[in-house]
Design a protein around this motif. Sequence first.
Motif, PDB file in Angstrom:
ATOM      1  N   GLU A  88       0.823  -1.193   0.000  1.00 32.61           N
ATOM      2  CA  GLU A  88       0.000   0.000   0.000  1.00 32.61           C
ATOM      3  C   GLU A  88       0.871   1.262   0.000  1.00 32.61           C
ATOM      4  O   GLU A  88       0.567   2.258  -0.675  1.00 32.61           O
ATOM      5  N   LYS A  89       2.010   1.232   0.790  1.00 28.98           N
ATOM      6  CA  LYS A  89       2.917   2.378   0.829  1.00 28.98           C
ATOM      7  C   LYS A  89       3.538   2.626  -0.530  1.00 28.98           C
ATOM      8  O   LYS A  89       3.624   3.770  -1.004  1.00 28.98           O
ATOM      9  N   ASN A  90       3.991   1.563  -1.165  1.00 29.26           N
ATOM     10  CA  ASN A  90       4.578   1.691  -2.496  1.00 29.26           C
ATOM     11  C   ASN A  90       3.557   2.220  -3.491  1.00 29.26           C
ATOM     12  O   ASN A  90       3.873   3.048  -4.350  1.00 29.26           O
TER      13      ASN A  90
ATOM     14  N   ALA B 221       3.833   5.648  -5.548  1.00 31.05           N
ATOM     15  CA  ALA B 221       3.681   5.654  -7.002  1.00 31.05           C
ATOM     16  C   ALA B 221       2.598   6.633  -7.422  1.00 31.05           C
ATOM     17  O   ALA B 221       2.745   7.365  -8.411  1.00 31.05           O
ATOM     18  N   ASP B 222       1.515   6.685  -6.668  1.00 30.50           N
ATOM     19  CA  ASP B 222       0.444   7.620  -6.994  1.00 30.50           C
ATOM     20  C   ASP B 222       0.919   9.075  -6.844  1.00 30.50           C
ATOM     21  O   ASP B 222       0.593   9.947  -7.665  1.00 30.50           O
TER      22      ASP B 222
ATOM     23  N   ALA C 173       4.094  10.171  -7.091  1.00 35.63           N
ATOM     24  CA  ALA C 173       5.009  10.454  -8.198  1.00 35.63           C
ATOM     25  C   ALA C 173       4.244  10.710  -9.487  1.00 35.63           C
ATOM     26  O   ALA C 173       4.581  11.605 -10.269  1.00 35.63           O
ATOM     27  N   ALA C 174       3.210   9.926  -9.689  1.00 38.95           N
ATOM     28  CA  ALA C 174       2.419  10.126 -10.904  1.00 38.95           C
ATOM     29  C   ALA C 174       1.735  11.484 -10.877  1.00 38.95           C
ATOM     30  O   ALA C 174       1.653  12.189 -11.894  1.00 38.95           O
ATOM     31  N   ALA C 175       1.278  11.929  -9.684  1.00 43.57           N
ATOM     32  CA  ALA C 175       0.637  13.237  -9.577  1.00 43.57           C
ATOM     33  C   ALA C 175       1.646  14.359  -9.842  1.00 43.57           C
ATOM     34  O   ALA C 175       1.345  15.354 -10.532  1.00 43.57           O
ATOM     35  N   ALA C 176       2.906  14.221  -9.288  1.00 48.48           N
ATOM     36  CA  ALA C 176       3.931  15.238  -9.525  1.00 48.48           C
ATOM     37  C   ALA C 176       4.297  15.323 -10.990  1.00 48.48           C
ATOM     38  O   ALA C 176       4.464  16.411 -11.556  1.00 48.48           O
ATOM     39  N   ALA C 177       4.429  14.192 -11.613  1.00 44.78           N
ATOM     40  CA  ALA C 177       4.742  14.175 -13.047  1.00 44.78           C
ATOM     41  C   ALA C 177       3.639  14.835 -13.841  1.00 44.78           C
ATOM     42  O   ALA C 177       3.889  15.588 -14.800  1.00 44.78           O
ATOM     43  N   ALA C 178       2.419  14.582 -13.466  1.00 43.84           N
ATOM     44  CA  ALA C 178       1.306  15.202 -14.181  1.00 43.84           C
ATOM     45  C   ALA C 178       1.327  16.717 -13.997  1.00 43.84           C
ATOM     46  O   ALA C 178       1.046  17.491 -14.932  1.00 43.84           O
ATOM     47  N   GLU C 179       1.709  17.168 -12.754  1.00 48.35           N
ATOM     48  CA  GLU C 179       1.785  18.602 -12.500  1.00 48.35           C
ATOM     49  C   GLU C 179       2.891  19.238 -13.338  1.00 48.35           C
ATOM     50  O   GLU C 179       2.723  20.318 -13.920  1.00 48.35           O
ATOM     51  N   LYS C 180       4.061  18.596 -13.425  1.00 44.87           N
ATOM     52  CA  LYS C 180       5.160  19.097 -14.243  1.00 44.87           C
ATOM     53  C   LYS C 180       4.745  19.181 -15.701  1.00 44.87           C
ATOM     54  O   LYS C 180       5.048  20.156 -16.395  1.00 44.87           O
TER      55      LYS C 180
END
Length: 678
Positions: free
Chosen positions: A594-596, A600-601, A603-610
């Motif tokens: 669950e932590k991983n 991952a979620d 990181a995916a949100a940060a990438a989407a923001e970038k």
Amino acid sequence: MPVTEYSPLDAMERSDAARLAPLMAHREANNPDDDKRDGVVGEDDGRTYLSVRDLRNQYLDYINSKGDEIEEQKDSRRYYHGAQLTAEQLRVLKARHQPVQIWNRIGRKINGIVGVIERTRCDPKAEGRDPKSEEGAEIATQSIRYVCDRNQFKNTIEPIVLLQGGIEGITGTQVVLRAGDKGDPDIGVHDVVGDEYFYDPRSYRFDFKDVRYEGIAKWLDVDAAIEMFPDKADDLEGLFVGDSDLTTNSDREIKWIISTTRRLRLIEHWYKHRGRWCWAFYVANTLLDQGVSPFVDENGQSESSFDMFCSAIDQDGDRYSFVRTFKGPQDALNQGKSKTLALANARRVISEKGAVDDVEIARREVARHDGYVEINPGKNFKIDDSNPDIAIFTSFTDDAKNEMDGFANSNIAAMTGVGLGNLSGKAIELLRQPGMAELGPFVLAHRAWKLNVYRKIWNAVQRHWTAERWIRVNTNEKLAQFIQLNGVDLDEWGRPTLVNAVGALDVNIVLDEGPDIISMMQETYDTLKGYQPGTFPPQVLIEMNPNLPRSEKDRLLKMMQPPQQAPDPVADTLKRLQIEHIAGRNAKQASETEKNLAGADQAAAAAAEKRAKVGQMQGQAALSAAGFVRDTLFDAHKVMAPFLEQQNAGQAAMMSRPAVQGAPGAPIGAGMMEQMGA
């Protein structure tokens, strides 16, 4: 005049304790003039029913026309039960000091025939003639089987009917209606006793479908008759005190009443009148009750409540049974055995006169196995050899026995050279077929009778089952299903609708016989036994054995299960700890997972923001470039504006100058180009 049906329950108070009443009557209500119970004896209004005088004459016509047939039925019953010698024959044998010998092979033979036919019995099955009737055919099948099971048709009625057909030649059933607990009548099936049944003597068909009348004549105590018809108590009692006109004729009185024992002959008479079947109960000239038949066929035509058939019909139209064929060999067997035993126990002496002093003493001593006879000197005295006579009579008896055993021989247990234990059920049935071929007419008549009974049951179900009921359907020995008939449910629009209304079902069916489940299981069990031991687990053979009851199968299968070991505390503790350890490890892995997944979620949100920021910057850059191009074009236009104005003025002056005479006109700008070129 149309027939108006009244409630079936109106006649239930006159229930037939002696299996005589049809328990259902259709009478023309609102027409009291048609009710002949209170009318004058012998009168007929010509509209509804026959008079008692006509009915009584029909019954007496049967008695007078079928005297030989009735006597043969009595004789057949005696032969089946072993009473095969008359009083005169017994007296003669006793006078001869000849032992009575009765080797009753007729009873054994008829029992064997009944047993063979019973093995071929099948369950009723209804088949639809078109796709629309398939559902109705299944309901008809289960309804018929339900009625048959309720009446013990396969286990009680059918064997009795077969046995009576083999003994007396005439047999069958009567379908009746009983008071039910669902608000409508239940359907009952009774076997008809052979010596009580009478019919139209002009009939020549095996199934009695050409009769104009038939019924039952039964001797009852007057008290039993009064219980059945309490409103006719005075009339019934009057038969024994001289109120009947039959008391003036002793011969006719014997036919109807027995004064000493207060018994009377009660007639249940079914007859066809003006295209429909009616019924009546009467004693002598006293009418007890009458009505219209409640039974109709699949075409809506009125029919009787009886379904009968016979074994055979002779040239005179008399019905007879297998006993007529067996009677000659049976008599030869009995007489031959008796004579053979007499010859074996007796000694014939040939001697000269005076060879012994007392002939009677010598006869007794010769008959004894340790006898002593003194012979006078010089006289001849010898005992004749009776062995040749014994051999002759033994041959006669063997021929008689073989003649009876050879008819419809299906006793494969007497075969030699073949081990029955090595034969499958199918092979055994094939061995029986040659004997069954001789029973062809009887088997076909029996099968046609069963189909007629099934049809009558279904027609009665459609006509008289109007209340809601559930019938049980056993799919196998453990699972039970139920079918709802005449139920009420809601349709797709929420409106009340009937479920399986048997009276409205379009069941265009043809009744046939489906395979008997027990026979199929027996065949499967025999097939499995033929494989090499160990091919199938023993549990399979136990489950497929049709000879074991369900409770015994469950007990054996439970015994074959592996035994459960005693619980070990240490092992249980270790197992519990192991389970807890595995559960903790799984919980830790789940937490890490669950932590991983959360990282991952994120990181995916940060990438989407970038990606969103980069896109925004790219859009702003595109807007800046477009503004730069626009401003540049505006500045260039400001710089070039003076030059464009000067050029436009020069062109206007040239256009205003007059052209050279004779010189062709030049296109606009042509002179300037030439000058520039010069």
